[in-house]
Design a protein around this motif. Structure first.
Motif, PDB file in Angstrom:
ATOM      1  N   ALA A  17       0.812  -1.220   0.000  1.00 20.41           N
ATOM      2  CA  ALA A  17       0.000   0.000   0.000  1.00 20.41           C
ATOM      3  C   ALA A  17       0.844   1.268   0.000  1.00 20.41           C
ATOM      4  N   PHE A  18       1.969   1.248   0.705  1.00 21.17           N
ATOM      5  CA  PHE A  18       2.739   2.479   0.875  1.00 21.17           C
ATOM      6  C   PHE A  18       4.159   2.401   0.313  1.00 21.17           C
ATOM      7  N   GLU A  19       4.540   1.240  -0.229  1.00 24.45           N
ATOM      8  CA  GLU A  19       5.878   1.013  -0.757  1.00 24.45           C
ATOM      9  C   GLU A  19       6.960   1.362   0.263  1.00 24.45           C
ATOM     10  N   ILE A  20       6.688   0.994   1.519  1.00 25.48           N
ATOM     11  CA  ILE A  20       7.626   1.202   2.617  1.00 25.48           C
ATOM     12  C   ILE A  20       8.006  -0.173   3.165  1.00 25.48           C
ATOM     13  N   SER A  21       9.272  -0.320   3.488  1.00 26.27           N
ATOM     14  CA  SER A  21       9.724  -1.574   4.079  1.00 26.27           C
ATOM     15  C   SER A  21      10.487  -1.273   5.365  1.00 26.27           C
TER      16      SER A  21
END
Length: 168
Positions: free
Chosen positions: A39-43
């Motif tokens: 959803a947020f392209e955060i890892s």
């Protein structure tokens, strides 16, 4: 004997609570990571090593618990045809093997965990030995449960027969 059985039951309950708690945290962490990635392209870098850490602990606690309940995969084809005296010898031999394997895992797991305390786990920034600390714990639990199975020589291997599992 009742006192030892109570201790065994408390250890079992503790293993169950710890395993379910660790598994719950693991599922929540994986779900959270998937949502953040898609959803947020955060890892978050520490979530993956955390889930591996939790998976290792849950797996090894499951191994110890399986020896207590005698639910590990076994070859029952020939065993069911043995006379009771031979079955009893097989159960006792099995318990002795569990104690021996548990001793090996406890000893070498302790050595490995202590040797690994000098390096940090990537992403978690904790000593790697904490990840491997489950090895001596599992080994000690296997020794305890193996001795309990040797003393309480009953044929409660998983409490379910193949026919009960199939519903026959």
């Amino acid at each position: 004997m009742k006192g030892i059985n109570r201790i065994r039951d408390k250890i079992n309950k503790t293993i169950e609570i710890i395993s379910v708690s660790l598994l719950t945290v693991m599922v929540v962490a994986i779900t959270f990571q998937v949502i953040l990635r898609t959803a947020f392209e955060i890892s978050i870098t520490w979530l993956e090593p955390l889930t591996v850490f939790l998976f290792i602990w849950v797996s090894f606690f499951g191994i110890a618990y399986g020896f207590r309940e005698r639910t590990h995969i076994s070859v029952e084809v020939f065993y069911s045809y043995f006379p009771e005296r031979i079955k009893r010898l097989c159960r006792r031999g099995d318990a002795i093997l569990v104690v021996l394997v548990g001793a090996v895992i406890a000893y070498y797991g302790t050595v490995f965990a202590l040797d690994s305390m000098g390096t940090n786990q990537p992403g978690l920034n904790i000593p790697s030995g904490f990840v491997y600390l489950v090895l001596p714990i599992t080994g000690l639990l296997m020794i305890f449960f193996g001795l309990m199975n040797f003393i309480n020589d009953d044929d409660s291997s998983g409490d379910d027969t193949l026919e009960e599992t199939r519903g026959e």
